[in-house]
Scaffold this motif. Sequence first.
Motif, PDB file in Angstrom:
ATOM      1  N   ILE A  16       0.840  -1.202   0.000  1.00  0.00           N
ATOM      2  CA  ILE A  16       0.000   0.000   0.000  1.00  0.00           C
ATOM      3  C   ILE A  16       0.877   1.255   0.000  1.00  0.00           C
ATOM      4  CG2 ILE A  16      -1.689   1.298   1.337  1.00  0.00           C
ATOM      5  CD1 ILE A  16      -2.762  -1.420   2.347  1.00  0.00           C
ATOM      6  N   ASP A  17       1.977   1.208   0.762  1.00  0.00           N
ATOM      7  CA  ASP A  17       2.876   2.371   0.826  1.00  0.00           C
ATOM      8  C   ASP A  17       3.463   2.692  -0.541  1.00  0.00           C
ATOM      9  OD1 ASP A  17       2.392   2.688   3.498  1.00  0.00           O
ATOM     10  OD2 ASP A  17       4.228   1.690   4.168  1.00  0.00           O
ATOM     11  N   ASN A  18       3.790   1.656  -1.315  1.00  0.00           N
ATOM     12  CA  ASN A  18       4.320   1.903  -2.664  1.00  0.00           C
ATOM     13  C   ASN A  18       3.287   2.614  -3.534  1.00  0.00           C
ATOM     14  OD1 ASN A  18       6.758   0.762  -2.074  1.00  0.00           O
ATOM     15  ND2 ASN A  18       6.335  -1.199  -3.069  1.00  0.00           N
ATOM     16  N   ALA A  19       2.031   2.192  -3.414  1.00  0.00           N
ATOM     17  CA  ALA A  19       0.963   2.843  -4.177  1.00  0.00           C
ATOM     18  C   ALA A  19       0.776   4.289  -3.715  1.00  0.00           C
ATOM     19  CB  ALA A  19      -0.339   2.051  -4.019  1.00  0.00           C
ATOM     20  N   ALA A  20       0.857   4.504  -2.397  1.00  0.00           N
ATOM     21  CA  ALA A  20       0.700   5.852  -1.857  1.00  0.00           C
ATOM     22  C   ALA A  20       1.845   6.755  -2.303  1.00  0.00           C
ATOM     23  CB  ALA A  20       0.621   5.803  -0.336  1.00  0.00           C
ATOM     24  N   ASP A  21       3.058   6.194  -2.429  1.00  0.00           N
ATOM     25  CA  ASP A  21       4.192   6.988  -2.913  1.00  0.00           C
ATOM     26  C   ASP A  21       3.937   7.495  -4.331  1.00  0.00           C
ATOM     27  OD1 ASP A  21       5.700   6.858  -0.618  1.00  0.00           O
ATOM     28  OD2 ASP A  21       6.746   5.032  -1.212  1.00  0.00           O
ATOM     29  N   GLU A  22       3.304   6.684  -5.144  1.00  0.00           N
ATOM     30  CA  GLU A  22       2.946   7.128  -6.490  1.00  0.00           C
ATOM     31  C   GLU A  22       1.939   8.284  -6.437  1.00  0.00           C
ATOM     32  OE1 GLU A  22       3.747   5.751 -10.033  1.00  0.00           O
ATOM     33  OE2 GLU A  22       5.402   5.901  -8.600  1.00  0.00           O
ATOM     34  N   ALA A  23       0.981   8.190  -5.482  1.00  0.00           N
ATOM     35  CA  ALA A  23       0.005   9.273  -5.339  1.00  0.00           C
ATOM     36  C   ALA A  23       0.673  10.537  -4.810  1.00  0.00           C
ATOM     37  CB  ALA A  23      -1.115   8.828  -4.406  1.00  0.00           C
ATOM     38  N   LEU A  24       1.603  10.371  -3.862  1.00  0.00           N
ATOM     39  CA  LEU A  24       2.326  11.512  -3.306  1.00  0.00           C
ATOM     40  C   LEU A  24       3.102  12.252  -4.384  1.00  0.00           C
ATOM     41  CD1 LEU A  24       3.281  13.114  -0.811  1.00  0.00           C
ATOM     42  CD2 LEU A  24       5.086  11.411  -0.517  1.00  0.00           C
ATOM     43  N   ALA A  25       3.644  11.489  -5.337  1.00  0.00           N
ATOM     44  CA  ALA A  25       4.410  12.099  -6.425  1.00  0.00           C
ATOM     45  C   ALA A  25       3.512  12.648  -7.533  1.00  0.00           C
ATOM     46  CB  ALA A  25       5.369  11.057  -7.013  1.00  0.00           C
ATOM     47  N   GLY A  26       2.198  12.457  -7.373  1.00  0.00           N
ATOM     48  CA  GLY A  26       1.262  13.020  -8.352  1.00  0.00           C
ATOM     49  C   GLY A  26       0.981  12.129  -9.543  1.00  0.00           C
ATOM     50  N   HIS A  27       1.325  10.831  -9.477  1.00  0.00           N
ATOM     51  CA  HIS A  27       1.145   9.935 -10.617  1.00  0.00           C
ATOM     52  C   HIS A  27      -0.009   8.967 -10.428  1.00  0.00           C
ATOM     53  CE1 HIS A  27       4.846  11.435 -12.308  1.00  0.00           C
ATOM     54  NE2 HIS A  27       5.509  11.111 -11.216  1.00  0.00           N
ATOM     55  N   ALA A  28      -0.669   8.968  -9.256  1.00  0.00           N
ATOM     56  CA  ALA A  28      -1.794   8.054  -9.033  1.00  0.00           C
ATOM     57  C   ALA A  28      -2.931   8.834  -8.389  1.00  0.00           C
ATOM     58  CB  ALA A  28      -1.371   6.890  -8.136  1.00  0.00           C
ATOM     59  N   THR A  29      -4.145   8.513  -8.748  1.00  0.00           N
ATOM     60  CA  THR A  29      -5.330   9.166  -8.187  1.00  0.00           C
ATOM     61  C   THR A  29      -6.252   8.183  -7.482  1.00  0.00           C
ATOM     62  OG1 THR A  29      -6.529   8.895 -10.274  1.00  0.00           O
ATOM     63  CG2 THR A  29      -5.298  10.956  -9.959  1.00  0.00           C
ATOM     64  N   LYS A  30      -5.974   6.865  -7.629  1.00  0.00           N
ATOM     65  CA  LYS A  30      -6.833   5.854  -7.021  1.00  0.00           C
ATOM     66  C   LYS A  30      -5.991   4.726  -6.427  1.00  0.00           C
ATOM     67  CE  LYS A  30     -10.711   6.558 -10.249  1.00  0.00           C
ATOM     68  NZ  LYS A  30     -11.593   5.892 -11.235  1.00  0.00           N
ATOM     69  N   ILE A  31      -6.426   4.255  -5.275  1.00  0.00           N
ATOM     70  CA  ILE A  31      -5.848   3.050  -4.658  1.00  0.00           C
ATOM     71  C   ILE A  31      -7.018   2.202  -4.182  1.00  0.00           C
ATOM     72  CG2 ILE A  31      -4.455   2.121  -2.761  1.00  0.00           C
ATOM     73  CD1 ILE A  31      -2.893   4.721  -2.719  1.00  0.00           C
ATOM     74  N   SER A  32      -6.993   0.921  -4.468  1.00  0.00           N
ATOM     75  CA  SER A  32      -8.052   0.032  -3.990  1.00  0.00           C
ATOM     76  C   SER A  32      -7.426  -1.216  -3.382  1.00  0.00           C
ATOM     77  CB  SER A  32      -8.995  -0.354  -5.125  1.00  0.00           C
ATOM     78  OG  SER A  32      -8.328  -1.124  -6.096  1.00  0.00           O
ATOM     79  N   VAL A  33      -8.037  -1.672  -2.288  1.00  0.00           N
ATOM     80  CA  VAL A  33      -7.574  -2.869  -1.591  1.00  0.00           C
ATOM     81  C   VAL A  33      -8.780  -3.782  -1.401  1.00  0.00           C
ATOM     82  CG1 VAL A  33      -6.537  -3.786   0.514  1.00  0.00           C
ATOM     83  CG2 VAL A  33      -5.752  -1.596  -0.415  1.00  0.00           C
ATOM     84  N   LEU A 181      -3.637  12.775   1.627  1.00  0.00           N
ATOM     85  CA  LEU A 181      -3.506  13.148   0.218  1.00  0.00           C
ATOM     86  C   LEU A 181      -4.861  13.607  -0.296  1.00  0.00           C
ATOM     87  CD1 LEU A 181      -1.268  10.179  -0.957  1.00  0.00           C
ATOM     88  CD2 LEU A 181      -0.586  12.582  -0.864  1.00  0.00           C
ATOM     89  N   PRO A 182      -5.221  14.856  -0.029  1.00  0.00           N
ATOM     90  CA  PRO A 182      -6.543  15.349  -0.454  1.00  0.00           C
ATOM     91  C   PRO A 182      -6.774  15.108  -1.946  1.00  0.00           C
ATOM     92  CG  PRO A 182      -5.454  16.948   0.972  1.00  0.00           C
ATOM     93  CD  PRO A 182      -4.439  15.885   0.671  1.00  0.00           C
ATOM     94  N   GLY A 183      -7.936  14.581  -2.250  1.00  0.00           N
ATOM     95  CA  GLY A 183      -8.291  14.283  -3.631  1.00  0.00           C
ATOM     96  C   GLY A 183      -8.061  12.837  -4.029  1.00  0.00           C
ATOM     97  N   LEU A 184      -7.205  12.110  -3.302  1.00  0.00           N
ATOM     98  CA  LEU A 184      -6.949  10.708  -3.610  1.00  0.00           C
ATOM     99  C   LEU A 184      -8.168   9.866  -3.238  1.00  0.00           C
ATOM    100  CD1 LEU A 184      -4.974   8.393  -4.405  1.00  0.00           C
ATOM    101  CD2 LEU A 184      -4.303   8.316  -1.980  1.00  0.00           C
ATOM    102  N   GLN A 185      -8.575   8.992  -4.136  1.00  0.00           N
ATOM    103  CA  GLN A 185      -9.708   8.103  -3.891  1.00  0.00           C
ATOM    104  C   GLN A 185      -9.181   6.751  -3.420  1.00  0.00           C
ATOM    105  OE1 GLN A 185     -12.451   5.931  -6.934  1.00  0.00           O
ATOM    106  NE2 GLN A 185     -13.327   7.975  -6.632  1.00  0.00           N
ATOM    107  N   VAL A 186      -9.577   6.361  -2.214  1.00  0.00           N
ATOM    108  CA  VAL A 186      -9.112   5.103  -1.633  1.00  0.00           C
ATOM    109  C   VAL A 186     -10.324   4.225  -1.361  1.00  0.00           C
ATOM    110  CG1 VAL A 186      -7.857   4.021   0.269  1.00  0.00           C
ATOM    111  CG2 VAL A 186      -7.157   6.274  -0.572  1.00  0.00           C
ATOM    112  N   THR A 187     -10.264   2.970  -1.816  1.00  0.00           N
ATOM    113  CA  THR A 187     -11.403   2.059  -1.672  1.00  0.00           C
ATOM    114  C   THR A 187     -10.962   0.778  -0.978  1.00  0.00           C
ATOM    115  OG1 THR A 187     -12.393   2.916  -3.706  1.00  0.00           O
ATOM    116  CG2 THR A 187     -13.194   0.780  -2.915  1.00  0.00           C
ATOM    117  N   LEU A 188     -11.786   0.315  -0.044  1.00  0.00           N
ATOM    118  CA  LEU A 188     -11.535  -0.945   0.659  1.00  0.00           C
ATOM    119  C   LEU A 188     -12.761  -1.832   0.508  1.00  0.00           C
ATOM    120  CD1 LEU A 188      -9.972  -2.831   2.585  1.00  0.00           C
ATOM    121  CD2 LEU A 188     -11.030  -1.580   4.490  1.00  0.00           C
ATOM    122  N   THR A 189     -12.503  -3.079   0.099  1.00  0.00           N
ATOM    123  CA  THR A 189     -13.588  -4.052  -0.043  1.00  0.00           C
ATOM    124  C   THR A 189     -13.264  -5.255   0.834  1.00  0.00           C
ATOM    125  OG1 THR A 189     -13.934  -3.350  -2.340  1.00  0.00           O
ATOM    126  CG2 THR A 189     -14.938  -5.430  -1.647  1.00  0.00           C
TER     127      THR A 189
END
Length: 633
Positions: A16-33, A181-189
């Motif tokens: 998850i941290d690797n995905a968040a690092d992409e969002a922090l750098a501005g290259h990802a807008t969504k993370i789902s688990v 990370l305001p604006g990042l969409q995070v989903t948990l199922t």
Amino acid sequence: MYTRTTCPTHIVQEAIDNAADEALAGHATKISVTLDKEGCVTVEDNGRGIPVGIPPGESRPAAELAFTTLHAGGKFDKTDSHSAYRFSGGLHGVGVAVTNALSKRVEVEIKTRDPEGKGNGHYRIVFAGGDVMEPLTRLQDCGPRTHGTLIRIWPDGQYFDSPKIHTRELTHLLRSKAILLPGLQVTLTLPDQEPVTWQYTEGLHDYLQEIVEDAEPVTPIFPGASYQDGDQNGFAKGEGAAWALAWCVSSPAPETYVNLIPTLNGGTHESGFRAGVFEAVRTFMEHHSLTPAKLKLVQEDVTGKMAFVLSARMLDPQFQGQTKDKLTSRDAHKLLSLSIKDPLELWLNSHPDAGKTIADLAIQNAQARTRAAQKIERKKGSGLATLPGKLTDCESEDITRNEIFLVEGDSAGGSAKMARDKEFQAILPLRGKVLNTWEVDRDVIFKNQEVHNMAVALGIEAHSANVDPDAALTGLRYGKIIILSDADVDGSHIQVLLLTLFLRHFPALMMRGHVMVAKPLLYRVDATVRGKPRKVYCEAETERDATIERLLTEGVKEAAITVQRFKGLGEMNPDQLWETAMCPDTRTLMPLAIHPGEIPALGTQFTLLMGKNEASGRRAWMERDGWTADLDI
């Protein structure tokens, strides 16, 4: 060292941290688990995708190296200002390698740019038991806007106390990513549940508002951020922090993060943040003259009731262990102190009401801390070993008979010790005048040695007027507490100070009638009547004059009459003290019993007489009622 073995949650967090690092750098807008019933955890992001090319000097693709080799990540080149991992979550470089090592199976699907310039491709690599099961393979082409990474993880239960993912911790972790990370969409199922999605526009402010709902906030929330521009203070461009803070009646535990990594045990960034807040509030209080004289504030006074969420960004953060629960970077303290101090000072001066509320809280905390530091417990125990050294105790244990004399001065105490009946009479000499305890907290009165000695000798604790008297006097060792002081102004003052102590801090003694004052006689008249010596003790001048008159009428010559005036108890011989003040058959005792209903009126009167700030009231009282006092001047 590398992970927590209670459950597999942390090895999932690495992905998850690797995905968040992409969002922090501005290259990802969504993370789902997604968690399924078979124990598989799927982590997916729409970032750039793990690199699939072969790095220089290596024979295997970067995606394989990341999952099989320690310190093979792409997070080490901090000099590249455009690096996706410039503010990544760690320095150890273990990352998803530990995820792979402790999993039965790991499947990785990558959609990224082809290293040979053939457009975007869909790649797949599979690991089992930490080893490559299916090498990196290009499955098909994909569109130029299609990119991201999908990782499926089957944790190996043999390495953990419990094989189950801690869903509450996972939920908190994912939600925090959305908050930070305001604006990042995070989903948990979760299995058999509808997906939950978090997306915050205001980030930290919204989150803290939810946290403090039940904590009774007393100030508005102050959200802010401060990042270095790289031109001063020795920090790199982009380093700094974002925060939201507020002061509450009951402060919840703070939440701190470094490069999106939750630091459950705080660290140098939290301590630096608190230090900066303290300096800002102290400067505000000094500027507005809000700090009371002689009151020394410490950091905990200001930040003890502060609720906050803190998100720091640092190059090369140093953590205590791979689990990254505590930040140890030394520079973080200075960085965070600089980041918060000036913005908070500006906010305080723009919100003076909130600033004064914070100042009042800090002053209350400082005063409570000072009182607690001064608190001196009465020495407890049983038996003679714990009794004060100056106490000359009695032999009897029958409190219906036992008496203790609180005697003014060591000289009178010496005479009283020799005069007493040692079977039932105890002597406690008092050195000097007792502390005026009317406005002294109950926790602090035992700082005075004389008060401490009395409490230990009596065998009871300080208490308030609304307690059950019988319960408060359970350990009482004497049925009569007799104040024995000189018959002069100083002696009367000592009596008043002792009565003040008993009324304020030991009222049950007076409600049960245990406190008394012995009235030592002032005069001794000696004469020889019909060949026999006669001595008469007199309490006052009128009684002295009447005694002399009676002797003269009996034919005693005036020259044969001797009058002795006692200036103090110390002038009395033991036999004289026994006869006048200690013998139950000849002494005069004045009981000082009170009814519980009299306590409010007595409290008002004693506040006037003994209060430190009542000088004008006392003067008015003396001018009005002073003529009623019976003084021996």
